[in-house]
Enzyme design. Structure first.
Site, short mmCIF file in Angstrom:
data_model
loop_
_atom_site.label_atom_id
_atom_site.label_comp_id
_atom_site.label_asym_id
_atom_site.label_seq_id
_atom_site.Cartn_x
_atom_site.Cartn_y
_atom_site.Cartn_z
N THR A 88 -1.50 -11.64 -3.51
CA THR A 88 -2.67 -11.11 -4.23
C THR A 88 -2.27 -10.44 -5.54
O THR A 88 -1.10 -10.11 -5.76
CB THR A 88 -3.42 -10.07 -3.36
N CYS A 89 -3.28 -10.18 -6.38
CA CYS A 89 -3.04 -9.50 -7.67
C CYS A 89 -3.07 -8.00 -7.48
O CYS A 89 -3.59 -7.28 -8.34
CB CYS A 89 -4.11 -9.91 -8.68
N ASP A 90 -2.60 -7.52 -6.38
CA ASP A 90 -2.60 -6.08 -6.13
C ASP A 90 -1.15 -5.62 -6.05
O ASP A 90 -0.36 -6.17 -5.27
CB ASP A 90 -3.33 -5.78 -4.81
#
Ligand SMILES: Cc1ncc(COP(=O)(O)O)c(C=O)c1O
Length: 377
Positions: free
Chosen positions: A324-326
């Site tokens: 994810t982009c986290d």
């Protein structure tokens, strides 16, 4: 533990994307091991560990009872064939209307850890059996449960006294020594506190009858853990030490120890990269991370065994991260994970010991990634 049945399933079905595969035969073996190790204890499977209907049906058929955390879990256990007398509402934090709903379903066994919760139960489930949870230090647990649940033993005495005064059945004491607990002495310490509550109330004429010894039984990750038999012996010894020949009814609530080693997650390497040309540390990005089911890698608490198609080749430590982009979606960085240097983008890896606390932690489409799929075979 990657069983042959799991390997055959993955080879023939070739599921696309990350998924958990749970082998019911392993769950059944675990249930029998608990039964054998603690023959005097009733087993309440902690539904939160993995509520897959197939698992609940298997365990209901084997005679298990169920520890539930919500009305939804109560409904799942009933659906699986458990009768209400085999279900406990073990969450100490409940809305009064949920207690009433559980009572309508016929649930009569409730956890509490304060007088305020006792008062809710007296109103919404009159006459029910209650057990009071005492705090434990969580020492020795890889996933300690903190001070969120339970109260000190002296307060448990007040809580159960109040329960009796309100017409509830002051039934017993519970504790949870922390999840993935590898210190066999943890139960002895908690039973010392449980016994003190029994003794204080007995002096007032309130006779408790049950100790709920919670979960905490470990599953094997990278190191061996004591067998269920070893836990059974240590616990029986501690019970005898504290209660002599008047051992009360006992309950255990295994979650991780019942299903952890029955599941394997199949995942794919999405990317392998470095942060600079002269940097030796590889970053390996999988198609599953903290938000896709591996939440227990938080603070690097649980370290899963990872099997790759290149095992046997030379290894070097890598940072392991999710897709994810986290930026929090990094699993092992403080303590990098050794993986083969030959590992390649597109390789499939097996993450073992993932039968517990994975599907239920997996977020609904965070970043557009679908929740972890699960196959129970
Ligand atoms: C009340 C209760 N019982 C049992 C369990 C299961 O614990 P474990 O998975 O360590 O066996 C939990 C886990 O959080 C719990 O909250």
């Amino acid at each position: 533990m990657t069983t042959q049945r799991i390997l055959d399933f993955l080879a023939t079905r070739r599921p696309n994307g990350p998924c958990l595969v749970v082998d019911l035969e392993v769950v059944q073996d675990n249930y029998h091991a608990f039964e054998k190790a603690l023959p005097q204890s009733r087993i309440f499977y902690a539904v939160k560990a993995n509520p897959a209907p197939e698992i609940l049906r298997l365990l209901a058929g084997l005679g298990s009872s169920f520890d539930t955390a919500s009305v939804a879990e109560i409904e799942m256990a009933l659906e699986a064939g458990a009768t209400p007398d085999r279900i406990s509402y073990g969450n100490t934090i409940k809305k009064e209307r949920d207690i009433a709903r559980a009572h309508e379903f016929g649930i009569r066994l409730f956890a509490v850890d304060c007088v305020e919760e006792v008062e809710k139960i007296a109103r919404a489930a009159p006459g029910a059996q209650v057990f009071c949870r005492v705090l434990t230090d969580g020492e020795g647990a890889e996933w300690p449960l903190s001070r969120k649940f339970g109260c000190v033993p002296a307060m448990a005495v007040d809580v159960l006294r109040r329960a009796a005064a309100l017409g509830l059945d002051a039934y017993g004491v519970s504790f949870h020594v922390g999840s993935q607990q590898t210190d066999l002495a943890a139960w002895d310490r908690a039973l010392t506190d449980a016994k003190s509550v029994f003794a204080a109330l007995a002096a007032e004429g309130i006779v408790l009858r049950m100790v709920n010894m919670g979960g905490g039984f470990p599953t094997r990750y990278l190191s061996d853990v004591p067998t269920a038999q070893a836990y059974g012996e240590a616990i029986f010894e501690a019970l005898s030490k504290h209660f002599g020949n008047r051992i009360p009814e006992t309950i255990i609530e295994p979650g991780r120890g019942m299903v952890g080693n029955a599941g394997v997650i199949k995942s794919e390497v999405v990317l392998i990269s470095k942060k600079a040309d002269n940097d030796n540390l590889r970053w390996v990005y999988l198609d599953i991370g903290k938000f896709g089911g591996l939440a227990e890698t938080m603070d690097e608490a649980i370290r899963y065994p990872i099997v790759t198609p290149r095992d046997g080749d030379a290894v070097e430590p890598c940072v392991l991260a999710g897709p994810t982009c986290d930026s929090a979606d990094v699993m092992y960085e403080k303590n990098p994970y050794p993986l083969p240097l030959s590992l390649t983008i597109g390789d499939e890896v097996l993450i073992e010991g993932t039968g517990a606390y994975t599907t239920t932690y997996s977020a609904i489409a965070f970043n557009g990634f679908e929740p972890l799929r699960s196959y129970v075979i």
